[in-house]
Enzyme design. Structure first.
Site, PDB file in Angstrom:
ATOM      1  N   HIS A 132       0.815  -1.214   0.000  1.00 14.19           N
ATOM      2  CA  HIS A 132       0.000   0.000   0.000  1.00 14.19           C
ATOM      3  C   HIS A 132       0.853   1.271   0.000  1.00 14.19           C
ATOM      4  O   HIS A 132       1.824   1.393   0.764  1.00 14.19           O
ATOM      5  CB  HIS A 132      -0.933   0.010   1.209  1.00 14.19           C
ATOM      6  CG  HIS A 132      -1.891   1.151   1.203  1.00 14.19           C
ATOM      7  ND1 HIS A 132      -3.011   1.175   0.386  1.00 14.19           N
ATOM      8  CD2 HIS A 132      -1.905   2.325   1.890  1.00 14.19           C
ATOM      9  CE1 HIS A 132      -3.658   2.308   0.587  1.00 14.19           C
ATOM     10  NE2 HIS A 132      -3.016   3.020   1.486  1.00 14.19           N
ATOM     11  N   HIS A 151      -3.876   4.887  11.025  1.00 17.97           N
ATOM     12  CA  HIS A 151      -2.859   5.906  11.248  1.00 17.97           C
ATOM     13  C   HIS A 151      -3.430   7.023  12.104  1.00 17.97           C
ATOM     14  O   HIS A 151      -4.653   7.213  12.184  1.00 17.97           O
ATOM     15  CB  HIS A 151      -2.309   6.451   9.925  1.00 17.97           C
ATOM     16  CG  HIS A 151      -3.359   6.912   8.958  1.00 17.97           C
ATOM     17  ND1 HIS A 151      -4.147   6.043   8.226  1.00 17.97           N
ATOM     18  CD2 HIS A 151      -3.740   8.147   8.581  1.00 17.97           C
ATOM     19  CE1 HIS A 151      -4.970   6.710   7.445  1.00 17.97           C
ATOM     20  NE2 HIS A 151      -4.753   8.003   7.650  1.00 17.97           N
ATOM     21  N   GLU A 185      -5.200  17.505   9.882  1.00 18.24           N
ATOM     22  CA  GLU A 185      -6.617  17.191   9.804  1.00 18.24           C
ATOM     23  C   GLU A 185      -6.859  16.605   8.408  1.00 18.24           C
ATOM     24  O   GLU A 185      -6.442  17.191   7.404  1.00 18.24           O
ATOM     25  CB  GLU A 185      -7.463  18.451   9.960  1.00 18.24           C
ATOM     26  CG  GLU A 185      -7.037  19.357  11.096  1.00 18.24           C
ATOM     27  CD  GLU A 185      -7.785  19.064  12.385  1.00 18.24           C
ATOM     28  OE1 GLU A 185      -8.944  19.486  12.498  1.00 18.24           O
ATOM     29  OE2 GLU A 185      -7.192  18.409  13.258  1.00 18.24           O
ATOM     30  N   HIS A 230      -7.320   6.668  12.951  1.00 19.10           N
ATOM     31  CA  HIS A 230      -8.443   6.209  12.138  1.00 19.10           C
ATOM     32  C   HIS A 230      -7.929   5.244  11.087  1.00 19.10           C
ATOM     33  O   HIS A 230      -6.724   5.139  10.839  1.00 19.10           O
ATOM     34  CB  HIS A 230      -9.196   7.379  11.498  1.00 19.10           C
ATOM     35  CG  HIS A 230      -8.456   8.056  10.393  1.00 19.10           C
ATOM     36  ND1 HIS A 230      -7.512   9.031  10.629  1.00 19.10           N
ATOM     37  CD2 HIS A 230      -8.507   7.907   9.046  1.00 19.10           C
ATOM     38  CE1 HIS A 230      -7.015   9.466   9.487  1.00 19.10           C
ATOM     39  NE2 HIS A 230      -7.594   8.790   8.501  1.00 19.10           N
TER      40      HIS A 230
END
Length: 398
Positions: free
Chosen positions: A268, A305, A311, A341
């Site tokens: 990834h 992560h 943000e 998240h």
């Protein structure tokens, strides 16, 4: 951005330049040179040649400060909002509905249904408009630029313009304003400014004006200028699009998300692989349809992560975003700093073995905290904060 020239220009800069009587001003008429540039006289610039002074005014109108209604939630959690529910209405500039902001970036939703009555110029920032739905023409002092669905429309500060949306199309735009400069990422460019071979796009994918529309007209022309955190109104007695020629590196252009060439790896790749633009303390990324990781043990979804310095905001534009459940096209997620998240329960197992994704998403990461506006409050989905816990039913608004 590459060099571009349109219309008639003199052989040298800063010399006498007169009309030719053949559409480039009355014969013998001394034209007015305007240098429009960044960083004083040290950044990119364009030189425009006007029939009349661009300083000419007929009337100075009122100044209206920009009012922002902030929403301060009671809790710091991951958030989901449905931008599909944002109301339609207004014109392409004054109809923008503020969604979030900080000192580096403002993000608004626009669904214009009215024509733009006059002309507008952003005197304190660059703009990017992502066209989720719709299309039309952006008429500018540099010439017209046609825009369509999935276009990023990039408008440099100081550009006098008027949006003309196609009245036969539903319009749904995500609008960015920054007091900084919108650029391609530094790592995509060589020391001369040319895009490198490994960049996910080339200069051929950026589309600026291809013709001039020179107006030598007297009348009453209304102009608003965003400046000093407000909007100043003016009335002009000459049409502002009176340019007979220009050349330089500063001009509006479009880039379509379908022209972004996505990267894939054996394992990834992180979000910087999808970066499209940069600004001061933020980036804009394009998650385009692409092949997925091909190692037999690869997990073809983002790993968990923590945004400890940023943000992360994602607008879901098309397809099926496998890492998220219950997030539809036209929705926006906010994963704020300080919280980890990643994929929701079951998403990783479901994605194992997948070879490609059809998702299209637009992401902006800011490196300073974002403040939410009332629009987000009105369309917030509080249950999203609990979506990583399969053992807990959605609860009251956090």
């Amino acid at each position: 951005m590459r060099y571009l020239s349109l219309g008639r220009i003199p052989r040298k800069r800063h010399v006498q330049f007169r009309g030719d009587g053949n559409g480039a001003g009355p014969a013998g008429h001394l034209l007015t040179e305007e240098v429009l540039g960044y960083e004083g006289f040290s950044g990119n610039e364009t030189i425009l040649y006007h029939l009349h002074s661009p300083c000419r005014l007929a009337e100075v109108g009122g100044f209206a400060p920009i009012r922002r209604e902030e929403w301060v939630p009671d809790a710091h959690v991951h958030r989901l909002a449905d931008a599909n529910a944002a109301p339609s209405g207004g014109d392409p500039v004054s109809g923008r509905q503020l969604l979030m902001y900080n000192a580096d970036l403002e993000v608004s939703i626009a669904k214009p249904t009215e024509a733009q009555a006059g002309f507008h110029r952003n005197g304190e920032g660059d703009e990017v408009v992502y066209v989720h739905r719709g299309g039309g023409k952006l008429r500018t002092v540099f010439g017209p630029v046609t825009f369509r669905e999935r276009d990023y429309v990039v408008i440099p500060r100081g550009t006098t313009y008027r949006f003309e949306p196609d009245p036969g199309l539903e319009q749904f735009w995500v609008c960015f304003h920054t007091p900084g400069e919108i650029e391609t990422p530094d790592r995509y460019r060589n020391r001369y400014g040319q895009l490198l071979e490994h960049a996910p796009y080339s200069q051929r994918d950026f589309h600026g004006p291809i013709e001039l529309e020179t107006h030598d007209e007297a009348g009453e022309f209304h102009l608003t200028v965003r400046v000093r955190d407000g909007v100043q109104a003016y009335v002009l007695d000459r049409h502002p699009f009176d340019v007979v020629g220009w050349d330089g590196y500063v001009f509006p252009y479009t880039f379509n998300a379908d022209d972004f060439e996505p990267r894939a790896g054996r394992l990834h790749l992180p979000p910087p692989a999808h970066q499209t633009f940069q600004g001061p303390n933020f980036v804009i990324c394009t998650f385009a349809p692409r092949m997925l990781d091909w190692d037999p043990q690869a997990v073809p979804l983002p790993y968990h992560h923590s945004n400890i310095q940023s943000e992360e905001v994602m607008f879901y534009a098309d397809g099926d975003y496998a890492a998220r459940k219950g997030v539809e096209v036209g929705c926006i997620t906010l994963h704020p700093s300080g919280l980890p998240h990643g994929p929701q329960p079951g998403a990783v197992e479901k994605a194992l073995g997948a070879t490609r994704t059809d998702e299209l998403a637009i992401m902006w990461d800011t490196f300073r905290p974002l403040r939410l506006a009332a629009l987000w409050r009105d369309h917030d989905k509080p249950e999203y904060a609990y979506s990583w816990n399969p053992d807990r039913a959605p609860a009251a608004r956090p």
